[in-house]
Design a protein around this motif. Sequence first.
Motif, PDB file in Angstrom:
ATOM      1  N   UNK A  83     -64.507  -8.249-125.163  1.00  0.00           N
ATOM      2  CA  UNK A  83     -63.983  -6.929-125.495  1.00  0.00           C
ATOM      3  C   UNK A  83     -64.269  -5.916-124.396  1.00  0.00           C
ATOM      4  N   UNK A  84     -63.298  -5.050-124.121  1.00  0.00           N
ATOM      5  CA  UNK A  84     -63.529  -3.836-123.345  1.00  0.00           C
ATOM      6  C   UNK A  84     -63.018  -2.672-124.176  1.00  0.00           C
ATOM      7  N   UNK A  85     -63.923  -1.757-124.521  1.00  0.00           N
ATOM      8  CA  UNK A  85     -63.543  -0.598-125.323  1.00  0.00           C
ATOM      9  C   UNK A  85     -63.453   0.633-124.431  1.00  0.00           C
ATOM     10  N   UNK A  86     -62.616   1.573-124.844  1.00  0.00           N
ATOM     11  CA  UNK A  86     -62.426   2.797-124.070  1.00  0.00           C
ATOM     12  C   UNK A  86     -62.290   3.987-125.001  1.00  0.00           C
ATOM     13  N   UNK A  87     -62.823   5.118-124.561  1.00  0.00           N
ATOM     14  CA  UNK A  87     -62.597   6.408-125.211  1.00  0.00           C
ATOM     15  C   UNK A  87     -63.032   7.470-124.209  1.00  0.00           C
ATOM     16  N   UNK A  88     -63.026   8.728-124.607  1.00  0.00           N
ATOM     17  CA  UNK A  88     -63.329   9.791-123.646  1.00  0.00           C
ATOM     18  C   UNK A  88     -64.818   9.950-123.373  1.00  0.00           C
ATOM     19  N   UNK A  89     -65.683   9.665-124.354  1.00  0.00           N
ATOM     20  CA  UNK A  89     -67.100  10.028-124.254  1.00  0.00           C
ATOM     21  C   UNK A  89     -67.985   8.819-123.980  1.00  0.00           C
ATOM     22  N   UNK A  90     -68.698   8.875-122.862  1.00  0.00           N
ATOM     23  CA  UNK A  90     -69.573   7.774-122.452  1.00  0.00           C
ATOM     24  C   UNK A  90     -70.674   7.507-123.478  1.00  0.00           C
ATOM     25  N   UNK A  91     -71.237   8.577-124.045  1.00  0.00           N
ATOM     26  CA  UNK A  91     -72.343   8.418-124.989  1.00  0.00           C
ATOM     27  C   UNK A  91     -71.909   7.603-126.206  1.00  0.00           C
ATOM     28  N   UNK A  92     -70.719   7.911-126.734  1.00  0.00           N
ATOM     29  CA  UNK A  92     -70.214   7.175-127.893  1.00  0.00           C
ATOM     30  C   UNK A  92     -69.917   5.728-127.536  1.00  0.00           C
ATOM     31  N   UNK A  93     -69.422   5.497-126.337  1.00  0.00           N
ATOM     32  CA  UNK A  93     -69.126   4.136-125.891  1.00  0.00           C
ATOM     33  C   UNK A  93     -70.398   3.320-125.732  1.00  0.00           C
ATOM     34  N   UNK A  94     -71.443   3.937-125.203  1.00  0.00           N
ATOM     35  CA  UNK A  94     -72.725   3.247-125.049  1.00  0.00           C
ATOM     36  C   UNK A  94     -73.291   2.850-126.410  1.00  0.00           C
ATOM     37  N   UNK A  95     -73.191   3.766-127.379  1.00  0.00           N
ATOM     38  CA  UNK A  95     -73.678   3.477-128.729  1.00  0.00           C
ATOM     39  C   UNK A  95     -72.883   2.342-129.366  1.00  0.00           C
TER      40      UNK A  95
END
Length: 260
Positions: free
Chosen positions: A39-51
Amino acid sequence: MGSIKKAFDLTGRTALITGGSQGLGLQIAEALGEQGARILISSRKSEALQAAQERLSKQGIQVDWVAADNAKDEDIQRLVQEAMSRLGRIDILVNNAGATWGAPAEDHPVPAWDKVMNLNIRSIFLLSQLVGQKSMIPNRYGRIINLASIAGLKGNGPKSTGTLAYNTSKGAVVNFTRGLAGEWGKYGITVNALAPGFFPSKMTKGTIEAVGEEALAARAPLQRIGDDDDLKGAAVLFASDASKHITGQILAVDGGLTAI
């Protein structure tokens, strides 16, 4: 007849999921990852992606992330480049990133209309086009899953919350799905859409608070709204070879709301 268990297996497959750090996107990432996809996930906020990465990794899912704003063409291009670099190819594309705006049609701000249209339909065209060009068409294989909505299957009622732009954009996603399925079937690419009803999410929080979860649940034959697992089965179906003869279809996951 082939093994039905193998047909749903995603081992060795790769998936790019936009809006994948929370809500429906994260739910889909969990489902595809559990079935073996990388999986590779994407969104605008790095913090949310890390979590989200930490949560998925604890489940044994191989996951990476890229922060990108799908409202920006340059970010979409960078996202595809990064995904190709890290995954090698993109077998499954889940177009989940989206936005909404609440306002009566007569007062709807034009900039807000453009924002919703750009993110909800223009960006999935650009992302699908790039992924098709760089991976799916050359490989003669692909699974594209678009997130539509039951709001794209019907109009606003007199007691609606004023979501004309959102409804219109999701209606466009429905026909984008059908149109692209017709064009890209010759390449071995299927294109389908999920049309969720009410699920708890950042986008629906306002409506759920205003109307009430019990009142929303009462509208549906199953007398409930969606939960954190209800999109998983349908997502795995459309992402896997179990759906190799299904394309251009819109599946409502809404507790039966659109059946009545």
